[in-house]
Scaffold this motif. Structure first.
Motif, PDB file in Angstrom:
ATOM      1  N   ALA A   1      29.874  16.802  14.213  1.00 26.68           N
ATOM      2  CA  ALA A   1      29.271  17.600  15.283  1.00 26.68           C
ATOM      3  C   ALA A   1      28.211  18.546  14.733  1.00 26.68           C
ATOM      4  O   ALA A   1      27.146  18.738  15.356  1.00 26.68           O
ATOM      5  CB  ALA A   1      30.353  18.390  16.025  1.00 26.68           C
ATOM      6  N   ILE A   2      28.455  19.138  13.559  1.00 26.86           N
ATOM      7  CA  ILE A   2      27.486  20.065  12.964  1.00 26.86           C
ATOM      8  C   ILE A   2      26.190  19.330  12.613  1.00 26.86           C
ATOM      9  O   ILE A   2      25.081  19.850  12.824  1.00 26.86           O
ATOM     10  CB  ILE A   2      28.098  20.732  11.722  1.00 26.86           C
ATOM     11  N   VAL A   3      26.305  18.122  12.083  1.00 31.08           N
ATOM     12  CA  VAL A   3      25.108  17.330  11.764  1.00 31.08           C
ATOM     13  C   VAL A   3      24.295  17.058  13.033  1.00 31.08           C
ATOM     14  O   VAL A   3      23.060  17.205  13.050  1.00 31.08           O
ATOM     15  CB  VAL A   3      25.516  16.008  11.071  1.00 31.08           C
ATOM     16  N   ILE A   4      24.975  16.681  14.109  1.00 27.85           N
ATOM     17  CA  ILE A   4      24.280  16.406  15.373  1.00 27.85           C
ATOM     18  C   ILE A   4      23.632  17.671  15.925  1.00 27.85           C
ATOM     19  O   ILE A   4      22.493  17.656  16.411  1.00 27.85           O
ATOM     20  CB  ILE A   4      25.264  15.809  16.395  1.00 27.85           C
ATOM     21  N   ILE A   5      24.337  18.803  15.838  1.00 28.70           N
ATOM     22  CA  ILE A   5      23.798  20.077  16.347  1.00 28.70           C
ATOM     23  C   ILE A   5      22.530  20.476  15.585  1.00 28.70           C
ATOM     24  O   ILE A   5      21.527  20.922  16.174  1.00 28.70           O
ATOM     25  CB  ILE A   5      24.863  21.180  16.252  1.00 28.70           C
ATOM     26  N   ILE A   6      22.560  20.301  14.257  1.00 29.91           N
ATOM     27  CA  ILE A   6      21.386  20.648  13.450  1.00 29.91           C
ATOM     28  C   ILE A   6      20.184  19.784  13.838  1.00 29.91           C
ATOM     29  O   ILE A   6      19.057  20.281  13.997  1.00 29.91           O
ATOM     30  CB  ILE A   6      21.707  20.500  11.945  1.00 29.91           C
ATOM     31  N   ILE A   7      20.429  18.499  14.032  1.00 31.68           N
ATOM     32  CA  ILE A   7      19.330  17.600  14.416  1.00 31.68           C
ATOM     33  C   ILE A   7      18.762  17.985  15.784  1.00 31.68           C
ATOM     34  O   ILE A   7      17.535  18.062  15.972  1.00 31.68           O
ATOM     35  CB  ILE A   7      19.825  16.140  14.414  1.00 31.68           C
ATOM     36  N   VAL A   8      19.644  18.247  16.739  1.00 38.21           N
ATOM     37  CA  VAL A   8      19.195  18.623  18.086  1.00 38.21           C
ATOM     38  C   VAL A   8      18.425  19.941  18.049  1.00 38.21           C
ATOM     39  O   VAL A   8      17.373  20.100  18.701  1.00 38.21           O
ATOM     40  CB  VAL A   8      20.401  18.714  19.043  1.00 38.21           C
ATOM     41  N   TRP A   9      18.917  20.887  17.282  1.00 37.94           N
ATOM     42  CA  TRP A   9      18.250  22.198  17.205  1.00 37.94           C
ATOM     43  C   TRP A   9      16.871  22.070  16.563  1.00 37.94           C
ATOM     44  O   TRP A   9      15.904  22.698  17.009  1.00 37.94           O
ATOM     45  CB  TRP A   9      19.137  23.147  16.409  1.00 37.94           C
ATOM     46  N   LEU A  10      16.771  21.239  15.533  1.00 36.37           N
ATOM     47  CA  LEU A  10      15.466  21.018  14.897  1.00 36.37           C
ATOM     48  C   LEU A  10      14.499  20.336  15.853  1.00 36.37           C
ATOM     49  O   LEU A  10      13.286  20.579  15.812  1.00 36.37           O
ATOM     50  CB  LEU A  10      15.637  20.181  13.630  1.00 36.37           C
ATOM     51  N   LEU A  11      15.011  19.465  16.723  1.00 39.53           N
ATOM     52  CA  LEU A  11      14.148  18.848  17.737  1.00 39.53           C
ATOM     53  C   LEU A  11      13.643  19.884  18.732  1.00 39.53           C
ATOM     54  O   LEU A  11      12.476  19.839  19.162  1.00 39.53           O
ATOM     55  CB  LEU A  11      14.933  17.754  18.477  1.00 39.53           C
ATOM     56  N   PHE A  12      14.492  20.826  19.107  1.00 39.15           N
ATOM     57  CA  PHE A  12      14.091  21.846  20.076  1.00 39.15           C
ATOM     58  C   PHE A  12      12.998  22.749  19.539  1.00 39.15           C
ATOM     59  O   PHE A  12      12.092  23.150  20.266  1.00 39.15           O
ATOM     60  CB  PHE A  12      15.308  22.676  20.488  1.00 39.15           C
ATOM     61  N   ILE A  13      13.063  23.086  18.260  1.00 41.04           N
ATOM     62  CA  ILE A  13      12.060  24.009  17.709  1.00 41.04           C
ATOM     63  C   ILE A  13      10.880  23.253  17.107  1.00 41.04           C
ATOM     64  O   ILE A  13      10.069  23.842  16.377  1.00 41.04           O
ATOM     65  CB  ILE A  13      12.692  24.941  16.653  1.00 41.04           C
ATOM     66  N   ASP A  14      10.783  21.940  17.375  1.00 38.10           N
ATOM     67  CA  ASP A  14       9.650  21.098  16.969  1.00 38.10           C
ATOM     68  C   ASP A  14       9.503  20.968  15.462  1.00 38.10           C
ATOM     69  O   ASP A  14       8.419  20.607  14.967  1.00 38.10           O
ATOM     70  CB  ASP A  14       8.329  21.642  17.554  1.00 38.10           C
ATOM     71  N   VAL A  15      10.550  21.247  14.723  1.00 33.75           N
ATOM     72  CA  VAL A  15      10.515  20.993  13.277  1.00 33.75           C
ATOM     73  C   VAL A  15      10.718  19.511  13.007  1.00 33.75           C
ATOM     74  O   VAL A  15      10.118  18.936  12.093  1.00 33.75           O
ATOM     75  CB  VAL A  15      11.595  21.827  12.553  1.00 33.75           C
ATOM     76  N   LEU A  16      11.546  18.902  13.828  1.00 35.39           N
ATOM     77  CA  LEU A  16      11.823  17.467  13.714  1.00 35.39           C
ATOM     78  C   LEU A  16      11.205  16.761  14.913  1.00 35.39           C
ATOM     79  O   LEU A  16      11.445  17.143  16.059  1.00 35.39           O
ATOM     80  CB  LEU A  16      13.332  17.226  13.673  1.00 35.39           C
ATOM     81  N   THR A  17      10.374  15.749  14.659  1.00 36.36           N
ATOM     82  CA  THR A  17       9.721  15.016  15.739  1.00 36.36           C
ATOM     83  C   THR A  17      10.494  13.744  16.059  1.00 36.36           C
ATOM     84  O   THR A  17      11.401  13.342  15.325  1.00 36.36           O
ATOM     85  CB  THR A  17       8.283  14.657  15.339  1.00 36.36           C
ATOM     86  N   ILE A  18      10.066  13.103  17.152  1.00 37.93           N
ATOM     87  CA  ILE A  18      10.717  11.862  17.563  1.00 37.93           C
ATOM     88  C   ILE A  18      10.509  10.770  16.514  1.00 37.93           C
ATOM     89  O   ILE A  18      11.433   9.993  16.211  1.00 37.93           O
ATOM     90  CB  ILE A  18      10.178  11.404  18.932  1.00 37.93           C
TER      91      ILE A  18
ATOM     92  N   ALA B   1      10.081  11.183  13.314  1.00 36.22           N
ATOM     93  CA  ALA B   1      10.961  11.470  12.180  1.00 36.22           C
ATOM     94  C   ALA B   1      12.408  11.118  12.501  1.00 36.22           C
ATOM     95  O   ALA B   1      13.161  10.643  11.647  1.00 36.22           O
ATOM     96  CB  ALA B   1      10.851  12.947  11.802  1.00 36.22           C
ATOM     97  N   LEU B   2      12.805  11.350  13.760  1.00 37.93           N
ATOM     98  CA  LEU B   2      14.169  11.021  14.167  1.00 37.93           C
ATOM     99  C   LEU B   2      14.414   9.514  14.123  1.00 37.93           C
ATOM    100  O   LEU B   2      15.485   9.055  13.712  1.00 37.93           O
ATOM    101  CB  LEU B   2      14.432  11.557  15.571  1.00 37.93           C
ATOM    102  N   VAL B   3      13.382   8.728  14.527  1.00 41.77           N
ATOM    103  CA  VAL B   3      13.517   7.268  14.453  1.00 41.77           C
ATOM    104  C   VAL B   3      13.672   6.827  13.003  1.00 41.77           C
ATOM    105  O   VAL B   3      14.497   5.947  12.685  1.00 41.77           O
ATOM    106  CB  VAL B   3      12.286   6.597  15.106  1.00 41.77           C
ATOM    107  N   PHE B   4      12.912   7.458  12.115  1.00 39.87           N
ATOM    108  CA  PHE B   4      13.036   7.135  10.689  1.00 39.87           C
ATOM    109  C   PHE B   4      14.436   7.487  10.176  1.00 39.87           C
ATOM    110  O   PHE B   4      15.054   6.703   9.439  1.00 39.87           O
ATOM    111  CB  PHE B   4      11.963   7.882   9.894  1.00 39.87           C
TER     112      PHE B   4
END
Length: 600
Positions: A388-405, A407-410
């Motif tokens: 759950a923590i891994v998923i939360i970190i990924i979602v939070w990074l998506l919200f603040i635009d640090v992680l893009t779509i 990058a997420l596909v990669f």
């Protein structure tokens, strides 16, 4: 053989005669952890209440004073900052009070059972976190994001903070879903434990009533609130309340089986037990030529059944004592009335002592089961929490635009690669979850048979289970391996059957075989506390034209979890068979063999 008496001393040892108490390393007491948590909770509430009072005072001053009312910070008035700071410092307190109000309503609702309470307490902290972050986000969006006109640079900062808070709220929602899932899986197993806890609580309350020696209308009631409270605490890792009894106006705790036997003696005498010349079948180890138990006569205690039942409220306990009660031997008195029959029955001291010791063993076994179940649930919660923590970190990074779509596909392609690497581990974890929480073929202390080996469950964790062999050897099994194996649980089995095989001479007369059948029938019928009604005498086959195989099938009144009882009773039956065969002169002779001697 008539008139001949043989005294036979039998010693049968079994280190696991009752449900084995597992040897666990010393751990912090759950009661101490609970006390520390409560102290921290109180301190935190005091600090939050103090902060709330101070912020409310500043808020009132900002409205009362024109100077403060018009004063701004970052183009925002003071009262807006007060509300934001209040939501940050006191939002957890408000969420806590809301959840406590909901729990209080659940407590008072008569339709709510212990499973709902267990679920509610399990998700309480995650709900508080979600409400807290949601309140902070709502205040920020209403009063700072939309409520104030700002410059372009300031809008970027506000928008960034809003995204961070929104990501936090979504993360809290994911964590809440995780808690709901863990509690949902845990509640599947908790349902079974709740019934066992209720069962043992009724016995504990019954023992207190009996030890007081008062009738039901004068005895204390165990309220629904007390019952639910103990159920929730015990299922969450705390030990059950101490098993105790009243003696000489004091409450004494039963700490082991020896204390249980002593308590049974004291309670039995306090209830007005009387002496009677009788024999104790459980302690019988000598026999006469007729095959009946022969003890040296000594005074034994008995108690009128009616007097005992006056102190018993639970129907199951009443039925148990009514079933094991025996009629007094009163000559010239024909009893036709059911109520009169009840008055003329009594309970032996040995029966009452055995009942109390068995109840105490069940109590201790359940305590160990609850502790190990909590450990298994905690192990599962840790594993799911990491995911759950891994998923939360990924979602939070998506919200603040640090992680893009992109990058997420990669990253998702890398996760697929990790899936190939850890696929077997995930399969093992999934099988362990199904085995522990859904199949759950045993509890701590159960005697089981795995791969034709008799084992006792010593410790049950999320991924593995530790067993003990009767000789004390420890055996570790991964739960994913146990998932694929057939397991026999002797503790959960009903009263079981047994057999003895012997060989007799083919020339034995038929009338002697009929006498053999009758003698065995009389012996088994004279011990109804040991043997179930009915047996079989099967003449299996003939070998070498001189030997006939005979199988005696019979039923115990206990299952084979009670290994020492089974061994003791079986040994007594084998010795009785020896006496019967000698009395009837039933023998077996080997065929004559031709021997060639050669002189060298």
């Amino acid at each position: 053989m008539a008139g001949r008496k043989e005294e036979i001393n039998i010693q049968i040892t079994d280190m696991n005669s009752t449900k084995q108490k597992p040897v666990t390393p010393p751990q912090p007491s759950p009661e101490d952890d609970q006390t520390n948590t409560q102290k921290f909770e109180k301190l935190l509430m005091i600090m939050e209440t103090t902060a709330f009072i101070c912020i409310v005072a500043v808020l009132i001053a900002s409205f009362a004073s024109t100077k403060l009312h018009n004063k701004t910070m970052w183009d925002t008035k003071i009262w807006r900052w007060c509300l934001l700071i209040m939501s940050i410092l006191c939002g957890r307190l408000a969420a806590y009070l809301i959840t406590q109000a909901a729990l209080s309503y659940i407590w008072k609702s008569t339709w709510v059972d212990e499973k709902v309470l267990y679920f509610a307490y399990g998700v309480k902290k995650s709900i508080i976190l979600f409400l807290w972050l949601s309140s902070v986000t709502i205040i920020w969006v209403l009063l700072f994001h939309h409520g104030v006109k700002r410059g372009k640079h300031d809008k970027k900062i506000v928008r960034y903070i809003t995204k961070c808070l929104a990501g936090g709220v979504v993360g809290a929602a994911i964590w809440m879903v995780k808690s709901l899932g863990v509690q949902g899986i845990g509640s599947v197993h908790a349902r079974k434990l709740f019934n066992k806890i209720k069962y043992i609580i009724t016995f504990r309350v019954t023992l207190l009533d009996i030890s007081r020696g008062v009738e039901l209308e004068n005895s204390g009631e165990y309220t629904r609130r007390e019952m639910l409270d103990e159920l929730i605490k015990s299922i969450r890792g705390e030990r059950l309340k101490s098993f105790s009894y009243h003696h000489c106006e004091t409450c004494k705790e039963i700490a082991n089986a020896k204390d249980a036997r002593e308590a049974a003696e004291l309670i039995f005498l306090n209830l007005g037990a009387q002496n009677i010349e009788e024999e104790d079948e459980d302690e019988a180890l000598t026999r006469n030529s007729q095959g009946s138990t022969q003890n040296s006569k000594k005074p034994k205690c008995y108690l009128d059944l009616e007097k005992l039942l006056k102190c018993v409220r639970n129907d199951n306990v009443r039925k148990h004592f009514e079933a094991v009660a025996e009629c007094k031997k009163i000559s010239g008195n024909n009893i036709n009335n059911e109520e009169e029959t009840l008055k003329e029955k009594h309970i032996k001291r040995s029966i009452f002592r055995k009942w109390l010791v068995d109840v105490y063993n069940e109590y201790e076994s359940l305590n160990n089961t609850l502790i190990h179940t909590k450990m298994a649930i905690d192990d599962f919660d840790k594993i799911i929490s990491i995911c759950a923590i891994v998923i939360i970190i990924i979602v939070w990074l998506l919200f603040i635009d640090v992680l893009t779509i992109k990058a997420l596909v990669f990253l998702s392609s890398q996760f697929v690669l990790l899936g190939f690497i850890f696929g077997n581990t995930m399969k093992t974890l999934f099988e362990a979850v199904i085995f522990v929480f859904f199949i759950h073929p045993f509890d701590v202390g159960d005697r089981c048979i795995v791969d034709d080996v008799e084992l006792i469950v010593d410790e049950e964790r999320m991924l593995s289970t530790k067993f003990l062999k009767p000789n004390g050897e420890k055996v570790y099994y991964p739960n994913s391996i146990l998932f694929t194996k057939p397991i026999s649980n002797l503790y959960r089995s009903p009263a079981m059957g047994d057999s003895i095989e012997l060989a007799i001479d083919l020339s034995t007369p038929i009338d002697v075989l009929e006498q053999l059948h009758e003698r065995i029938r009389k012996y088994l019928g004279s011990n109804p506390r040991r043997w179930k009604e009915g047996f079989s005498l099967v003449f299996k086959e003939i070998e070498d034209v001189n030997k006939m195989k005979v199988v005696v099938g019979f039923g115990h009144t206990v299952n084979f979890h009670h290994a020492s009882k089974r061994s003791k009773r079986r040994s007594l039956l084998v010795l009785e068979m020896k006496i019967i065969l000698e009395d009837l002169k039933i023998k077996y002779h080997l065929l004559p063999r031709e021997v060639h001697l050669k002189y060298i």
